[in-house]
Enzyme design. Structure first.
Site, PDB file in Angstrom:
ATOM      1  N   SER A  16      14.460 -64.083  16.640  1.00 52.66           N
ATOM      2  CA  SER A  16      14.645 -63.258  17.390  1.00 52.66           C
ATOM      3  C   SER A  16      11.975 -64.112  16.938  1.00 52.66           C
ATOM      4  O   SER A  16      11.770 -64.919  17.831  1.00 52.66           O
ATOM      5  CB  SER A  16      13.839 -62.191  17.392  1.00 52.66           C
ATOM      6  OG  SER A  16      14.521 -61.309  17.846  1.00 52.66           O
ATOM      7  N   LYS A  66      17.916 -49.195  17.452  1.00 49.46           N
ATOM      8  CA  LYS A  66      17.448 -48.716  18.695  1.00 49.46           C
ATOM      9  C   LYS A  66      17.734 -47.184  19.288  1.00 49.46           C
ATOM     10  O   LYS A  66      16.755 -46.885  19.727  1.00 49.46           O
ATOM     11  CB  LYS A  66      18.491 -49.542  19.859  1.00 49.46           C
ATOM     12  CG  LYS A  66      18.577 -50.867  19.284  1.00 49.46           C
ATOM     13  CD  LYS A  66      19.989 -51.766  20.138  1.00 49.46           C
ATOM     14  CE  LYS A  66      19.232 -53.270  20.294  1.00 49.46           C
ATOM     15  NZ  LYS A  66      20.015 -53.728  21.278  1.00 49.46           N
ATOM     16  N   GLY A 131      35.077 -52.075  26.041  1.00 48.66           N
ATOM     17  CA  GLY A 131      33.590 -51.380  25.227  1.00 48.66           C
ATOM     18  C   GLY A 131      32.970 -50.616  25.659  1.00 48.66           C
ATOM     19  O   GLY A 131      33.030 -50.422  26.990  1.00 48.66           O
ATOM     20  N   GLY A 133      30.745 -48.854  23.707  1.00 48.23           N
ATOM     21  CA  GLY A 133      29.444 -48.383  22.338  1.00 48.23           C
ATOM     22  C   GLY A 133      27.847 -48.738  23.124  1.00 48.23           C
ATOM     23  O   GLY A 133      27.793 -49.013  24.815  1.00 48.23           O
TER      24      GLY A 133
HETATM   25  P1  ATR Z   1      27.513 -51.668  19.951  1.00 47.18           P
HETATM   26  O1  ATR Z   1      26.197 -50.421  19.806  1.00 47.18           O
HETATM   27  O2  ATR Z   1      27.272 -52.962  19.086  1.00 47.18           O
HETATM   28  O3  ATR Z   1      28.083 -52.204  21.024  1.00 47.18           O
HETATM   29  P2  ATR Z   1      29.482 -49.270  19.377  1.00 47.18           P
HETATM   30  O4  ATR Z   1      28.891 -48.684  19.539  1.00 47.18           O
HETATM   31  O5  ATR Z   1      29.433 -49.394  17.609  1.00 47.18           O
HETATM   32  O6  ATR Z   1      28.657 -50.720  18.555  1.00 47.18           O
HETATM   33  O7  ATR Z   1      30.744 -49.557  19.393  1.00 47.18           O
HETATM   34  C1  ATR Z   1      31.472 -50.627  19.272  1.00 47.18           C
HETATM   35  C2  ATR Z   1      32.585 -51.208  20.345  1.00 47.18           C
HETATM   36  O8  ATR Z   1      33.515 -52.135  20.239  1.00 47.18           O
HETATM   37  C3  ATR Z   1      33.445 -50.013  20.757  1.00 47.18           C
HETATM   38  O9  ATR Z   1      33.514 -49.816  22.257  1.00 47.18           O
HETATM   39  C4  ATR Z   1      34.585 -50.063  19.515  1.00 47.18           C
HETATM   40  O10 ATR Z   1      35.878 -49.266  20.228  1.00 47.18           O
HETATM   41  P3  ATR Z   1      35.994 -47.966  20.017  1.00 47.18           P
HETATM   42  O11 ATR Z   1      35.246 -46.745  20.419  1.00 47.18           O
HETATM   43  O12 ATR Z   1      37.408 -47.631  20.069  1.00 47.18           O
HETATM   44  O13 ATR Z   1      35.588 -47.635  18.108  1.00 47.18           O
HETATM   45  C5  ATR Z   1      35.469 -51.928  20.310  1.00 47.18           C
HETATM   46  N1  ATR Z   1      35.803 -52.632  18.166  1.00 47.18           N
HETATM   47  C6  ATR Z   1      34.926 -52.492  17.270  1.00 47.18           C
HETATM   48  N2  ATR Z   1      36.142 -53.312  17.094  1.00 47.18           N
HETATM   49  C7  ATR Z   1      36.826 -53.456  17.674  1.00 47.18           C
HETATM   50  C8  ATR Z   1      38.469 -53.843  18.051  1.00 47.18           C
HETATM   51  N3  ATR Z   1      38.838 -54.610  16.466  1.00 47.18           N
HETATM   52  N4  ATR Z   1      39.007 -54.295  18.990  1.00 47.18           N
HETATM   53  C9  ATR Z   1      38.961 -53.715  20.024  1.00 47.18           C
HETATM   54  N5  ATR Z   1      37.160 -52.516  20.089  1.00 47.18           N
HETATM   55  C10 ATR Z   1      36.478 -52.664  18.700  1.00 47.18           C
END
Ligand code: ATR
Length: 275
Positions: A16, A66, A131, A133
């Protein structure tokens, strides 16, 4: 000189300062922009110090602050309220007591990168969001507003995809947004756009998807870097086109700069520099 900053923990790899200093140069805006590593236990004191420093006019927020910064803002933009997270704060000093106004520019940055840099047509597109998250929550609304015909959300943990869809429906998005299971994807027609909003790439993994759904798709990994696992997988699975999230990083920064300074900086030179 007006001051800006980014806060996060850790902040070793933040791009940034480099991005915003280049923006300031190219727009001839007199400002400074510093990285402030802030541990979670120091967040409240740091925000108070920012408020009390008259030259401080805004800051960016990254992991893990955040959500907690959002809770401490005096007002929120619509995107931030919908995302449940803030990545940009304006410190408004036009009133006697400074007000912190939280925004989220991730969605606008993604839409800008997809449509302007990569020439993706979102209008009428069937999109798959992989995803559920924070990254997915912050971008589904802006993608729908940019004209996507529908968004299906799939996630490793199916219940989180359902929860994300519920959250967005409660905010007025309805029929064109649905949670889908991995099994149901087998029966889906190919998508136009597939976005990886998971953090799987950071563990060197890729989300489990049937290759046939991406055959005609523009595939986008929000992760940036050279040759991300999802990028590699999508290419080998025959995606029409693949891109990673460096442009989103630059464009969300340009949106933040615009909120602070009222000018949208040119982004291509910074994009080329970082690539
Ligand atoms: P962010 O704020 O970066 O979105 P987060 O809220 O921790 O971070 O969400 C991470 C996302 O990546 C989630 O959708 C997570 O899936 P889960 O809800 O099942 O945990 C996904 N994720 C992380 N590692 C993963 C993996 N190895 N395979 C598939 N999805 C993954």
């Amino acid at each position: 000189m007006d001051r800006y900053a980014v806060i996060g923990w850790p902040l070793d790899y933040t791009r940034s300062p480099q991005i915003h200093r280049r923006f300031a140069e190219s727009c001839a805006e007199a400002l400074t922009y510093e990285a402030h590593p802030v541990a979670p236990e120091d967040l409240a004191d740091t925000l108070q110090a920012f408020r009390e420093r008259p030259s401080m006019h805004g800051f960016n927020v990254t992991v893990p602050h955040k959500e907690s910064v959002m809770a401490r803002c005096d007002a929120l933009g619509d995107e931030a309220a919908e995302a449940g997270a803030v990545n940009t704060v304006i410190i408004d000093r036009s009133t006697t007591t400074p007000r912190m106004v939280g925004h989220n520019t991730d969605g606008a940055g993604l839409v800008q990168d997809l449509t302007q840099r990569h020439g993706v047509s979102l209008n009428g597109a069937r999109l798959l969001m992989v995803g559920a998250g924070g990254a997915a929550r912050g971008t589904c609304g802006p993608l729908l507003r940019a004209g996507c015909a529908s968004i299906d959300v799939v996630n490793r943990t199916a219940a989180r995809a359902e929860a994300l869809v519920e959250h967005l429906r409660a905010r007025g998005h309805s029929a064109n947004l649905a949670a889908v299971t991995r099994a149901a994807l087998e029966g889906q027609a190919p998508y136009d756009v597939v976005i990886n909003a998971t953090s799987s790439g950071m563990q060197g993994a890729v989300p489990d998807l049937p290759p046939k759904i991406i055959r005609e798709a523009f595939c986008y990994d929000m992760l940036y870097g050279e040759d991300t696992p999802f990028e590699r997988w999508a290419r080998s699975a025959g995606a029409r086109q693949v891109a990673t999230g460096l442009g989103m990083l630059v464009e969300q920064a340009a949106e933040a700069f615009h909120l602070w300074r009222g000018v949208r900086p040119p982004t291509n030179a910074v994009f080329d520099l970082l690539r």
